[in-house]
Design an enzyme around this catalytic site. Sequence first.
Site, PDB file in Angstrom:
ATOM      1  N   SER A 148      47.059  43.200  41.109  1.00  0.00           N
ATOM      2  CA  SER A 148      46.271  42.989  42.324  1.00  0.00           C
ATOM      3  C   SER A 148      46.285  44.186  43.266  1.00  0.00           C
ATOM      4  CB  SER A 148      46.784  41.752  43.068  1.00  0.00           C
ATOM      5  OG  SER A 148      48.130  41.930  43.468  1.00  0.00           O
ATOM      6  N   LYS A 152      49.021  35.924  50.961  1.00  0.00           N
ATOM      7  CA  LYS A 152      48.622  37.280  51.333  1.00  0.00           C
ATOM      8  C   LYS A 152      47.918  37.296  52.685  1.00  0.00           C
ATOM      9  CE  LYS A 152      48.273  38.900  46.538  1.00  0.00           C
ATOM     10  NZ  LYS A 152      47.422  39.424  45.469  1.00  0.00           N
TER      11      LYS A 152
END
Length: 833
Positions: free
Chosen positions: A689, A732
């Site tokens: 990611s 996140k």
Amino acid sequence: MLFMNSDPKDAPAAEATIHPLLPLRDIVVFPGMISQLFVGRERSIAALEEAMAGSKEILLAAQRNAKTNDPVAEDIHSVGTIGDVRQLIRLPDGTVKVLVEGKRRAALGEFVQASPCFLVETRPLSEVVATGVTAEALMRSVQSTFDTYVKLNKKVAPEVLTTAQAIDDPSRLADTILAHLPTVKLSDRQSMLEELDPSVRLERLMELMQAEVEILQVEKKIRTRVKRQMERTQKEYYLNEQMQAIQKELGGERDEFKNEIQELADQIKNKRLSKEAEGKIKKELKKLKQMHPTSAEATVVRNYIDWILELPWFDKSEERYDLEEAERILDEDHYGLRKIKERILEHLAVQALTKELRGPVLCFVGPPGVGKTSLAKSIARATGRKFVRIALGGVRDEAEIRGHRRTYIGAMPGKLIQSLKKAGSNNPVFLLDEIDKMSSDFRGDPASALLEVLDREQNHSFNDHYLDLDYDLSDVMFITTANSLGGIPLPLQDRMEIIELGGYTEFEKLNIANDYLVPKNRKECGLDDVPLTVSESAIRTIIHHYTRESGVRSLDRELASVCRKVARQVVEVGKERPIEVGAKQIPKLLGVPKFRMSRKEERDEVGLVKGLAVTSAGGDILEAEATVVPGKGKVIITGRLEKGMEESGQAAMSYVRSRLALLRLAEDHCQNVDVHVHFPDFVKKDGPSAGVTMATAIVSALMRVPVSRDVAMTGEITLRGRVLPIGGLKEKLLAAHRAGLGTVLIPKENRKDLRDVPRRVLKLLRIVLVDHVDDVLREALVLEDPAALLGPPRTRIEYRDGEPHVIEGAERASEDARRPGAPAPSVAHQPGA
């Protein structure tokens, strides 16, 4: 002539002598008797001093009442003994230890002086001389009786008997023996002292000794009888032990063994068992009857029968299906977790309708401290079932699940059967904790043994190796927990419904601390009645600077530490004043902050990009630094990375090289420099990611263009620049919110995951959905005219104030136009334009 058996004061007057008087308590001193006395009263000590200063003679007379501390003339008997003071010693505590010897009887006359000590006129009393056959017979009888008394009473020394046998004076004999009779009453001693005729004293002495001898003889008989009874009891015990040993040798304990078998048969008759178990246990009991009771095989069979009889084959606890009560219990025990609670209530609703377990086994997956185990306990409390927990961490042996076969010494059933026996119920909530921590070795694979246990289609006939019987586990509500799915085999995952418990948000932690943790720790530290307030700012400070976790265990420990320090302060100072713990007091109570919060930079930097990552402690900011140095076209990626992340960095560099023309860089530019990408913070990093993060950092470093300090990003990159979806979006975005960032770039395909993000977090962030790296560069790089370099912006979706907004722009060019060497769509995209 003296008057016998009359008051000594009626005797003819003799010459009076003045002596100091020593009143005695609980003792009568006879002539010829040596006594050791402890004197503590001032008047008595003064009398001793008076005697020592004169002829050392002192009058010893007994008090009528020993409890009188300050006696007068009427409190003292009229006859006493004149004695000599042999020795006088003063003790450290003020008392005097004196040794006196009685000399002769004396009658008390007038009290001449009362202070500092008694001085009394005394008249010596002459005793009658007893001679003749009668006196001799009395002496022999007394000596014989005393001999019997000494033999019965071990408290009298034998030397006293020898001394008494050698005395030929009746008066002295009576006084000597009387002095060694400890059981004679004080009144009898005084009357014997006042008696002047030795023959009368000997007769009364005979009566007293005869009574004592009779009592001692009865006591001896009782002791002898008790001793004989004890010896007989011990003898019987010894013989019984011998008989049992002989019976064992001859097989005589068959009767006891038969009684035991009969008890087992009665239990089998009264116990409800499955048909298979009932048939098997009857065969084992028949086999046991034919065995010798002391054989090893008989012990194994008996243990096996006991295990079968103690298992709850059909014993169930009464279940509750009140969904409102279940929801209240779940809300009482846990804050938030709405999706999890809804799934649990759905699970319970199906059971309420079908009256049996339906659906797959629930598996709670999440980081430590988010409440997986406590959720299982709450389910047990809500449904009224017993709760059983097995910790599977570190289990390597398959026999821990299935048990050992009876052929092995010390064989036992597996933990499943053992726990059901302990619970005493056939339908408990069974928690298999830390199922991802199991491993396998040469002893088998316990995870494979659980396949049958957790399969609703098979666990109605679970077969334990020790029992070798089918046991129905279909009524057991199995719940498993894990920290990650990586350690759970796929076949086992297929039998469970995975319910992920994400980390708590800062707002959730704040509410949990206020509603659960602070009251709990106040109670544990004894601060219930103390006016203590822990402010929200203090809790936020602990969350940001003293904990780094997804759950609340560390937060609970730190709050407990705060409460302990407040408790000490209350004990030392008092609890009258209200105590308020604010953010400024936290460093004083907990010390130097342990963690540094990720914050946005003060200015835009070249090659510095903020990525987003998910760790075991929740979401975090992942900074990527890129720099360009002279070299030969190498790409160096450092920062304790796993292989997957290094490959993602290689893909990002390859994409940047394919776009050099679009970025107005020379085609051989990367051949003359080395690009170094570094991720600070010594924490293991993995996953793809960070692809867009590395690509943005490399482009910024090559073009010397700064990156906006207010932007964070996440997404996997392909060689053609596509941005692929990632996981952990909620964590996140929470990390970006904590860091105070304003814009977050996320893959377009992750739009569906925004539903899991708290509404108040979405309102505070500008979220841009991207599907190509060009969109990322347009948002992240600080360019005067982004359209001149990257072309006009295309249509995109942004979330502002929590609501989606469609931003109209140019349509995306075809992928062929993006390939290296393809004609540029506009002059602004040509190198050098």
